[in-house]
Scaffold this motif. Structure first.
Motif, PDB file in Angstrom:
ATOM      1  N   ALA A  27     -15.211  14.618  -9.748  1.00  0.00           N
ATOM      2  CA  ALA A  27     -13.797  14.358  -9.975  1.00  0.00           C
ATOM      3  C   ALA A  27     -12.983  15.635  -9.836  1.00  0.00           C
ATOM      4  CB  ALA A  27     -13.602  13.748 -11.365  1.00  0.00           C
ATOM      5  N   THR A  28     -13.567  16.761 -10.229  1.00  0.00           N
ATOM      6  CA  THR A  28     -12.869  18.048 -10.141  1.00  0.00           C
ATOM      7  C   THR A  28     -12.536  18.398  -8.703  1.00  0.00           C
ATOM      8  OG1 THR A  28     -13.955  18.853 -12.149  1.00  0.00           O
ATOM      9  CG2 THR A  28     -13.021  20.504 -10.663  1.00  0.00           C
ATOM     10  N   PHE A  29     -13.495  18.198  -7.809  1.00  0.00           N
ATOM     11  CA  PHE A  29     -13.255  18.504  -6.391  1.00  0.00           C
ATOM     12  C   PHE A  29     -12.085  17.683  -5.849  1.00  0.00           C
ATOM     13  CE2 PHE A  29     -13.821  17.140  -1.989  1.00  0.00           C
ATOM     14  CZ  PHE A  29     -13.777  18.357  -1.336  1.00  0.00           C
ATOM     15  N   PHE A  30     -12.085  16.395  -6.116  1.00  0.00           N
ATOM     16  CA  PHE A  30     -11.045  15.537  -5.557  1.00  0.00           C
ATOM     17  C   PHE A  30      -9.694  15.768  -6.228  1.00  0.00           C
ATOM     18  CE2 PHE A  30     -14.881  13.136  -4.327  1.00  0.00           C
ATOM     19  CZ  PHE A  30     -14.639  13.071  -2.954  1.00  0.00           C
ATOM     20  N   LEU A  31      -9.698  16.146  -7.487  1.00  0.00           N
ATOM     21  CA  LEU A  31      -8.436  16.460  -8.152  1.00  0.00           C
ATOM     22  C   LEU A  31      -7.822  17.716  -7.544  1.00  0.00           C
ATOM     23  CD1 LEU A  31      -6.314  15.954 -10.280  1.00  0.00           C
ATOM     24  CD2 LEU A  31      -7.763  17.162 -11.939  1.00  0.00           C
ATOM     25  N   GLN A  32      -8.650  18.717  -7.277  1.00  0.00           N
ATOM     26  CA  GLN A  32      -8.153  19.928  -6.624  1.00  0.00           C
ATOM     27  C   GLN A  32      -7.593  19.617  -5.246  1.00  0.00           C
ATOM     28  OE1 GLN A  32     -11.599  22.494  -6.765  1.00  0.00           O
ATOM     29  NE2 GLN A  32     -11.143  23.217  -8.842  1.00  0.00           N
ATOM     30  N   LEU A  33      -8.261  18.697  -4.537  1.00  0.00           N
ATOM     31  CA  LEU A  33      -7.772  18.283  -3.225  1.00  0.00           C
ATOM     32  C   LEU A  33      -6.432  17.563  -3.353  1.00  0.00           C
ATOM     33  CD1 LEU A  33      -8.408  17.883  -0.145  1.00  0.00           C
ATOM     34  CD2 LEU A  33      -9.374  15.668  -0.802  1.00  0.00           C
ATOM     35  N   ALA A  34      -6.322  16.673  -4.329  1.00  0.00           N
ATOM     36  CA  ALA A  34      -5.097  15.890  -4.504  1.00  0.00           C
ATOM     37  C   ALA A  34      -3.899  16.773  -4.850  1.00  0.00           C
ATOM     38  CB  ALA A  34      -5.303  14.829  -5.580  1.00  0.00           C
ATOM     39  N   THR A  35      -4.134  17.827  -5.593  1.00  0.00           N
ATOM     40  CA  THR A  35      -3.029  18.715  -5.966  1.00  0.00           C
ATOM     41  C   THR A  35      -2.457  19.445  -4.761  1.00  0.00           C
ATOM     42  OG1 THR A  35      -4.589  20.497  -6.501  1.00  0.00           O
ATOM     43  CG2 THR A  35      -3.908  19.046  -8.308  1.00  0.00           C
ATOM     44  N   LYS A  36      -3.220  19.487  -3.666  1.00  0.00           N
ATOM     45  CA  LYS A  36      -2.746  20.136  -2.442  1.00  0.00           C
ATOM     46  C   LYS A  36      -1.991  19.164  -1.545  1.00  0.00           C
ATOM     47  CE  LYS A  36      -6.769  23.217  -2.464  1.00  0.00           C
ATOM     48  NZ  LYS A  36      -8.008  23.624  -1.736  1.00  0.00           N
TER      49      LYS A  36
ATOM     50  N   LYS B 260       0.832  -1.199   0.000  1.00  0.00           N
ATOM     51  CA  LYS B 260       0.000   0.000   0.000  1.00  0.00           C
ATOM     52  C   LYS B 260       0.865   1.246   0.000  1.00  0.00           C
ATOM     53  CE  LYS B 260      -2.504   0.872   3.698  1.00  0.00           C
ATOM     54  NZ  LYS B 260      -3.639   0.809   4.665  1.00  0.00           N
ATOM     55  N   LEU B 261       0.524   2.203  -0.856  1.00  0.00           N
ATOM     56  CA  LEU B 261       1.150   3.520  -0.876  1.00  0.00           C
ATOM     57  C   LEU B 261       0.196   4.496  -0.217  1.00  0.00           C
ATOM     58  CD1 LEU B 261       2.385   3.595  -4.589  1.00  0.00           C
ATOM     59  CD2 LEU B 261       3.508   2.588  -2.602  1.00  0.00           C
ATOM     60  N   VAL B 262       0.732   5.355   0.636  1.00  0.00           N
ATOM     61  CA  VAL B 262      -0.107   6.280   1.398  1.00  0.00           C
ATOM     62  C   VAL B 262       0.445   7.692   1.255  1.00  0.00           C
ATOM     63  CG1 VAL B 262      -0.964   6.899   3.680  1.00  0.00           C
ATOM     64  CG2 VAL B 262      -0.735   4.495   3.051  1.00  0.00           C
ATOM     65  N   PHE B 263      -0.446   8.637   0.940  1.00  0.00           N
ATOM     66  CA  PHE B 263      -0.049  10.031   0.767  1.00  0.00           C
ATOM     67  C   PHE B 263      -1.019  10.925   1.529  1.00  0.00           C
ATOM     68  CE2 PHE B 263       0.906   7.568  -3.035  1.00  0.00           C
ATOM     69  CZ  PHE B 263       2.277   7.735  -3.135  1.00  0.00           C
ATOM     70  N   PRO B 264      -0.534  11.762   2.451  1.00  0.00           N
ATOM     71  CA  PRO B 264      -1.427  12.615   3.239  1.00  0.00           C
ATOM     72  C   PRO B 264      -2.068  13.706   2.392  1.00  0.00           C
ATOM     73  CG  PRO B 264       0.864  13.143   3.705  1.00  0.00           C
ATOM     74  CD  PRO B 264       0.881  11.912   2.840  1.00  0.00           C
ATOM     75  N   LEU B 265      -3.295  14.058   2.767  1.00  0.00           N
ATOM     76  CA  LEU B 265      -4.050  15.119   2.107  1.00  0.00           C
ATOM     77  C   LEU B 265      -4.506  16.130   3.157  1.00  0.00           C
ATOM     78  CD1 LEU B 265      -6.357  12.920  -0.165  1.00  0.00           C
ATOM     79  CD2 LEU B 265      -4.399  14.285  -0.934  1.00  0.00           C
ATOM     80  N   PRO B 266      -4.818  17.342   2.747  1.00  0.00           N
ATOM     81  CA  PRO B 266      -5.358  18.309   3.704  1.00  0.00           C
ATOM     82  C   PRO B 266      -6.781  17.946   4.107  1.00  0.00           C
ATOM     83  CG  PRO B 266      -5.345  19.232   1.490  1.00  0.00           C
ATOM     84  CD  PRO B 266      -4.613  17.929   1.404  1.00  0.00           C
ATOM     85  N   ALA B 267      -7.182  18.371   5.295  1.00  0.00           N
ATOM     86  CA  ALA B 267      -8.546  18.127   5.763  1.00  0.00           C
ATOM     87  C   ALA B 267      -9.544  18.767   4.807  1.00  0.00           C
ATOM     88  CB  ALA B 267      -8.720  18.691   7.169  1.00  0.00           C
ATOM     89  N   PHE B 268     -10.741  18.173   4.719  1.00  0.00           N
ATOM     90  CA  PHE B 268     -11.756  18.722   3.827  1.00  0.00           C
ATOM     91  C   PHE B 268     -13.145  18.324   4.312  1.00  0.00           C
ATOM     92  CE2 PHE B 268     -10.867  14.489   2.152  1.00  0.00           C
ATOM     93  CZ  PHE B 268     -12.117  13.993   1.844  1.00  0.00           C
ATOM     94  N   GLU B 269     -14.135  18.982   3.789  1.00  0.00           N
ATOM     95  CA  GLU B 269     -15.527  18.628   4.024  1.00  0.00           C
ATOM     96  C   GLU B 269     -16.142  18.221   2.696  1.00  0.00           C
ATOM     97  OE1 GLU B 269     -19.638  20.420   6.020  1.00  0.00           O
ATOM     98  OE2 GLU B 269     -17.731  21.483   6.212  1.00  0.00           O
ATOM     99  N   LEU B 270     -16.788  17.072   2.672  1.00  0.00           N
ATOM    100  CA  LEU B 270     -17.366  16.594   1.423  1.00  0.00           C
ATOM    101  C   LEU B 270     -18.420  17.564   0.915  1.00  0.00           C
ATOM    102  CD1 LEU B 270     -17.796  12.777   2.130  1.00  0.00           C
ATOM    103  CD2 LEU B 270     -16.232  13.824   0.514  1.00  0.00           C
ATOM    104  N   PRO B 271     -18.340  17.951  -0.345  1.00  0.00           N
ATOM    105  CA  PRO B 271     -19.325  18.874  -0.910  1.00  0.00           C
ATOM    106  C   PRO B 271     -20.637  18.161  -1.197  1.00  0.00           C
ATOM    107  CG  PRO B 271     -17.815  18.165  -2.617  1.00  0.00           C
ATOM    108  CD  PRO B 271     -17.320  17.544  -1.336  1.00  0.00           C
ATOM    109  N   HIS B 272     -21.648  18.924  -1.583  1.00  0.00           N
ATOM    110  CA  HIS B 272     -22.947  18.334  -1.909  1.00  0.00           C
ATOM    111  C   HIS B 272     -22.864  17.459  -3.151  1.00  0.00           C
ATOM    112  CE1 HIS B 272     -25.067  20.430   1.201  1.00  0.00           C
ATOM    113  NE2 HIS B 272     -24.673  21.612   0.767  1.00  0.00           N
ATOM    114  N   GLN B 273     -21.964  17.785  -4.047  1.00  0.00           N
ATOM    115  CA  GLN B 273     -21.762  16.982  -5.246  1.00  0.00           C
ATOM    116  C   GLN B 273     -20.331  16.462  -5.260  1.00  0.00           C
ATOM    117  OE1 GLN B 273     -22.855  19.218  -8.728  1.00  0.00           O
ATOM    118  NE2 GLN B 273     -25.034  19.186  -8.228  1.00  0.00           N
ATOM    119  N   LEU B 274     -20.195  15.147  -5.299  1.00  0.00           N
ATOM    120  CA  LEU B 274     -18.870  14.533  -5.271  1.00  0.00           C
ATOM    121  C   LEU B 274     -18.362  14.390  -6.699  1.00  0.00           C
ATOM    122  CD1 LEU B 274     -19.364  11.772  -2.557  1.00  0.00           C
ATOM    123  CD2 LEU B 274     -18.827  14.196  -2.289  1.00  0.00           C
TER     124      LEU B 274
END
Length: 229
Positions: free
Chosen positions: A117-126, A101-115
């Protein structure tokens, strides 16, 4: 710490899918096992968002049992499903019964009303994610949300770890705004999983002899995708 290497933490993950029995019976066999399994950590809720290609290549590879396969998910812990503290991007790599398993930390977030791919890609870039993995992630979309309760045990010699999963819930990302109406809950199934390093594989057979449950293939991702069709 960010892990980017593979091959140094390879382990077996052997599972038993248990249905039609009370939890106390499962706990009895764990607590009275001659390997002296004892609880470690607090029982906690695990939350996952799984990702796949538009053609569902990861799902299909797991469904038909291709030896070399992967799962990509964002995972966090806590009872508040929509608020993710200390989330991480995880890439599970399997070759037969052996996984890493590869593990990479992400910043905290709150799930939006619409899940999306754009939201998660923006999160991943951080996050602290290598460019090659980020490039792969750009091609994926959220396909499943699931939660379950996990209890942890370890043998007294610390060679073997058991986890017991229960109270599984599954959601379609496309119906996230109305998730209370489209949740699928499975309260009648337990997943008992034994995890151990390759070096102690010969000893694992003795561990299984003391459980009255059959080893079986089980993937929460595949199960959730199948159930929510």
């Amino acid at each position: 710490m960010v892990r980017t290497e593979t091959g140094n933490n390879l382990r077996y993950e052997r599972k038993c899918r248990i249905e039609g029995v009370a939890k106390q019976q499962v706990l009895y066999y764990i607590k009275h096992h001659p390997a002296f399994f004892r609880p470690i950590f607090q029982s906690r809720q695990i939350n996952n968002v799984y990702f796949d290609t538009p053609q569902l290549q990861y799902y299909k590879a797991n469904q038909i049992g291709i030896a070399d396969r992967k799962k990509i998910r964002i995972r966090w812990y806590g009872t508040e499903l929509g608020v993710a503290q200390k989330p991480q991007l995880e890439i599970k790599l399997k070759s037969g019964l052996v996984g890493d398993k590869l593990v990479f930390p992400l910043p905290a977030f709150e799930l939006p009303h619409q899940l999306t791919a754009t939201f998660f890609l923006q999160l991943a870039t951080k996050g602290q994610i290598p460019a090659t993995i980020l490039h792969e992630f750009k091609l994926l979309q959220p396909t499943l949300v699931n939660t379950y309760q996990r209890t942890y045990f370890q043998s007294t010699d610390k060679k073997f770890r058991l986890t017991l999963d229960e109270d599984m819930n599954f959601y379609k990302p496309t119906r996230w705004q109305n998730r209370s109406l489209h949740r699928l809950t499975n309260l009648s199934t337990f997943i008992l999983e034994l995890k151990y390093l390759l070096a102690v594989d010969k000893e694992a057979a003795a561990i299984f002899q003391h459980f009255p449950y059959r080893l079986s293939k089980n993937s929460k991702y595949v199960n959730g995708m199948d159930w929510l069709k």
